[in-house]
Design a protein around this motif. Sequence first.
Motif, PDB file in Angstrom:
ATOM      1  N   VAL A   1      48.451  55.042  42.965  1.00 34.52           N
ATOM      2  CA  VAL A   1      47.973  54.048  43.914  1.00 34.52           C
ATOM      3  C   VAL A   1      46.756  53.320  43.353  1.00 34.52           C
ATOM      4  CG1 VAL A   1      47.165  53.658  46.273  1.00 34.52           C
ATOM      5  CG2 VAL A   1      48.809  55.493  45.804  1.00 34.52           C
ATOM      6  N   PHE A   2      45.849  54.094  42.787  1.00 37.48           N
ATOM      7  CA  PHE A   2      44.626  53.492  42.299  1.00 37.48           C
ATOM      8  C   PHE A   2      44.905  52.474  41.183  1.00 37.48           C
ATOM      9  CE2 PHE A   2      40.931  53.186  39.558  1.00 37.48           C
ATOM     10  CZ  PHE A   2      39.971  52.841  40.496  1.00 37.48           C
ATOM     11  N   LEU A   3      45.747  52.892  40.248  1.00 37.72           N
ATOM     12  CA  LEU A   3      46.034  51.986  39.128  1.00 37.72           C
ATOM     13  C   LEU A   3      46.791  50.743  39.598  1.00 37.72           C
ATOM     14  CD1 LEU A   3      46.909  54.499  36.270  1.00 37.72           C
ATOM     15  CD2 LEU A   3      44.798  53.182  36.594  1.00 37.72           C
ATOM     16  N   ASP A   4      47.601  50.921  40.648  1.00 41.51           N
ATOM     17  CA  ASP A   4      48.307  49.752  41.164  1.00 41.51           C
ATOM     18  C   ASP A   4      47.330  48.755  41.774  1.00 41.51           C
ATOM     19  OD1 ASP A   4      50.949  48.443  41.976  1.00 41.51           O
ATOM     20  OD2 ASP A   4      49.741  48.470  43.826  1.00 41.51           O
ATOM     21  N   VAL A   5      46.369  49.288  42.507  1.00 39.77           N
ATOM     22  CA  VAL A   5      45.368  48.400  43.102  1.00 39.77           C
ATOM     23  C   VAL A   5      44.605  47.673  41.995  1.00 39.77           C
ATOM     24  CG1 VAL A   5      43.276  48.298  44.487  1.00 39.77           C
ATOM     25  CG2 VAL A   5      45.156  49.799  45.179  1.00 39.77           C
ATOM     26  N   ALA A   6      44.264  48.434  40.947  1.00 37.27           N
ATOM     27  CA  ALA A   6      43.542  47.823  39.825  1.00 37.27           C
ATOM     28  C   ALA A   6      44.382  46.711  39.200  1.00 37.27           C
ATOM     29  CB  ALA A   6      43.214  48.890  38.786  1.00 37.27           C
ATOM     30  N   ALA A   7      45.660  47.001  39.003  1.00 35.36           N
ATOM     31  CA  ALA A   7      46.543  46.003  38.367  1.00 35.36           C
ATOM     32  C   ALA A   7      46.632  44.748  39.228  1.00 35.36           C
ATOM     33  CB  ALA A   7      47.930  46.604  38.127  1.00 35.36           C
ATOM     34  N   SER A   8      46.688  44.932  40.563  1.00 40.09           N
ATOM     35  CA  SER A   8      46.766  43.768  41.456  1.00 40.09           C
ATOM     36  C   SER A   8      45.528  42.909  41.341  1.00 40.09           C
ATOM     37  CB  SER A   8      46.888  44.201  42.909  1.00 40.09           C
ATOM     38  OG  SER A   8      48.128  44.777  43.103  1.00 40.09           O
ATOM     39  N   LYS A   9      44.383  43.572  41.254  1.00 40.45           N
ATOM     40  CA  LYS A   9      43.133  42.817  41.148  1.00 40.45           C
ATOM     41  C   LYS A   9      43.117  42.021  39.836  1.00 40.45           C
ATOM     42  CE  LYS A   9      40.134  45.842  43.853  1.00 40.45           C
ATOM     43  NZ  LYS A   9      39.308  44.887  44.604  1.00 40.45           N
ATOM     44  N   LEU A  10      43.541  42.681  38.765  1.00 39.47           N
ATOM     45  CA  LEU A  10      43.562  41.996  37.470  1.00 39.47           C
ATOM     46  C   LEU A  10      44.481  40.779  37.545  1.00 39.47           C
ATOM     47  CD1 LEU A  10      43.844  45.020  34.994  1.00 39.47           C
ATOM     48  CD2 LEU A  10      41.862  43.537  35.365  1.00 39.47           C
ATOM     49  N   ALA A  11      45.659  40.990  38.145  1.00 38.82           N
ATOM     50  CA  ALA A  11      46.643  39.898  38.203  1.00 38.82           C
ATOM     51  C   ALA A  11      46.082  38.730  39.014  1.00 38.82           C
ATOM     52  CB  ALA A  11      47.955  40.400  38.792  1.00 38.82           C
ATOM     53  N   SER A  12      45.488  39.022  40.183  1.00 35.93           N
ATOM     54  CA  SER A  12      45.000  37.929  41.034  1.00 35.93           C
ATOM     55  C   SER A  12      43.908  37.132  40.341  1.00 35.93           C
ATOM     56  CB  SER A  12      44.423  38.458  42.339  1.00 35.93           C
ATOM     57  OG  SER A  12      45.367  39.272  42.946  1.00 35.93           O
ATOM     58  N   THR A  13      42.976  37.859  39.715  1.00 36.24           N
ATOM     59  CA  THR A  13      41.883  37.155  39.051  1.00 36.24           C
ATOM     60  C   THR A  13      42.418  36.309  37.903  1.00 36.24           C
ATOM     61  OG1 THR A  13      40.593  39.097  39.546  1.00 36.24           O
ATOM     62  CG2 THR A  13      39.600  37.485  38.062  1.00 36.24           C
ATOM     63  N   ALA A  14      43.308  36.914  37.095  1.00 35.90           N
ATOM     64  CA  ALA A  14      43.863  36.188  35.947  1.00 35.90           C
ATOM     65  C   ALA A  14      44.575  34.917  36.411  1.00 35.90           C
ATOM     66  CB  ALA A  14      44.823  37.084  35.177  1.00 35.90           C
TER      67      ALA A  14
END
Length: 691
Positions: free
Chosen positions: A598-611
């Motif tokens: 779950v944690f890594l998924d949240v991190a990945a979402s944040k990275l994707a949105s910012t990018a």
Amino acid sequence: MMVLTKKMIEIRTILQKVGQSSTLTLPSIVVIGSQSSGKSSVLEAIVGHEFLPKGSNMVTRRPIELTLVNTPGSAEEYGEFPDLGLKHITDFTSIQRTLTDLNLAVPDSECVSHEPIQLTVYSPNVPDLSLIDLPGYIQVVGQHQPLQLKQKISELCDKYIQAPNVILAISAADVDLANSTALRASRRVDPRGERTIGVVTKMDLVDAVRGAAILNDKQYPLRLGYVGVVSRAPQSQGLFKIGTSNLLATITKNENSFFSSHPMEYGPEAGVNVGTTTLRKKLMHVLEQTMSSSLQTTSDAIRQELEEAAYEFKVQYNDRPLSAESYLAESLDALKHSFKQLTEEFGRPQMHKLLKDELDQKVLDLLAARYWNKPITDLLPPHPETDRITDLPKAGTDSLYWRRQLDASSSALTKLGVGRLATTVVATAIQDNVESLLDQSSFSNHPFARSAVMDAASTILNERFYSTSDQVENCIKPYKFEIDVEEREWAQGRQYVSNVLKKELGDCESALIALETTVGGRRKLRDVMAFIDKARKGDLIVEGDGRSGAGGFSAALLSKGREAVFLRDRADIIKLRLMAVKSKQCANLKNKYQCPEVFLDVAASKLASTAVLFLNVELLSEFYYNFPRELDLRLGKHLSDADIEKFAKEDPKIRRHLEVIRKKELLELVLEKMESLKQLEGLERERLPSN
Ligand code: GDP
């Protein structure tokens, strides 16, 4: 005034542009004669230049369609090969060389070719004439020549000596006319001698009385008569080659002195025609007459061809006008239009999805490497009976070990080069999109335009690539130090990652089923898997001796077995982790160390949105703005007419469409010219009787 021939020759040049399909021909003078009869010498005397191929090895193998264009008021003399795109050749030796090369290019095995060579000579010293030189008839087939040669030459000549052409039959004075191959051939197609001009060469080789008798021949009477010539330049010139420009003058001078030395036989009172100048005049006159009498049939033929072209245009193309330029412009507009649609359909949400999918895969890899490799036994003991893990992990929440694991994992995720990855993913997607637009556009059949469009896209993308990738990398920097997660984000991530895991589980399971089929059944796969499990437990060697394998299984089967064991274990652990993710424990953000998925998924979402925010500004908007402009640059107005034409004709359908239109236009033009010629002829005829 001999305007008709000139106009008709112009018309013929236009008709030649209509192309192969056209069956239209205007009358020409066809020159036939046996080898060494002096045929080339006569033609060269008419043109005033040495330009024909010389040599013993059957040098004329293709018909030469020779068009002479009189250019009064210009001192220049030059030749052109319109089919070869060779223009303005002032050196007649070079024309001779080209003709020799073209003839010798016909392989010996083919003997002769029916494909004509077009040659046009422009000069103030030539009359307007259209002549066709053909290979000379041969009497005996030479040692190195194919047996069918004689027959093939004959067939080729027969094709050309048909009406309405005028036949120029060349015979040498020192050979009995009864033996003249040229005259025999002409009699077959023109038995009444109505369209044959007899040329008797080498008059200097027979005595004058006999010479005059030949020209007065009654055995083979020709309505257009015989003309006697001496068309070889005098030998007395010795080693000095005659300047090519005065060839005609030299020959005429020589002829005049020869014929005038026999006034009884060849003088004005004798009633015979002699001399190259007389021949030239006769040719002009006869051709003019023939052209005039074929005006009606030719314009009928053109009218019919025009009707056929107009019919095809109507039926096949619905009378739809088209030009290479308009086709290009329309195609370009259509592509821009569909591109506009793309800009509305491919934006931030689509980029986000693409990027997230890519990051999901990276997250799965990270999880597999850091959490799912060994922890099966570390997390909890296997079930005593089945030897499989059936329960959830119960690792201590505060364990330093699990903290470090999560820190290391999220650091690996944020530092994997998100800038470059994200830019690549989006740039590739843009390129794929452009490619599929192209596939659906009319450019799909145009390799040239296709690559121009793809080039336009990659140029813009390449220009923006590094700066975009750097900017994205910069703006995700904060996540490399800390990732703050909110409750809402956690809940969303938990939901999302369950689906990712479910999908991954499904993939594993179907891969397993596929393996069963490959090895030849579920049972067989199970047996080898059981063997591998047992061997692994007891530390048995399962490699065998390489090829033969172990435990009675082949090496190939063992390798499939290992693959299956891996997939099964991965499926087991994913099932386990799915349960974990869904458990109450993972519902709580506080337990993030137990729920790395779950944690890594949240991190990945944040990275994707910012990018995506930056990609949108730096790459996508820039691309959407520049691409249509780049297209205009590459496929717009600065393309040359030839390029546009080439482009349009790449598509066979468009090519045909354009050709029909062009044919129609040319035929209309020709017909118009013919009509005014006919009127001119009519006026001329009305005028003449009253004179
Ligand atoms: P082709 O094979 O029919 O084209 O004949 P050419 O024009 O090459 O002539 C064959 C040979 O006859 C050459 O050696 C010419 O020089 C020669 N020849 C051509 N015309 C005359 C002519 O009027 N008088 C004489 N004496 N020889 C000629």
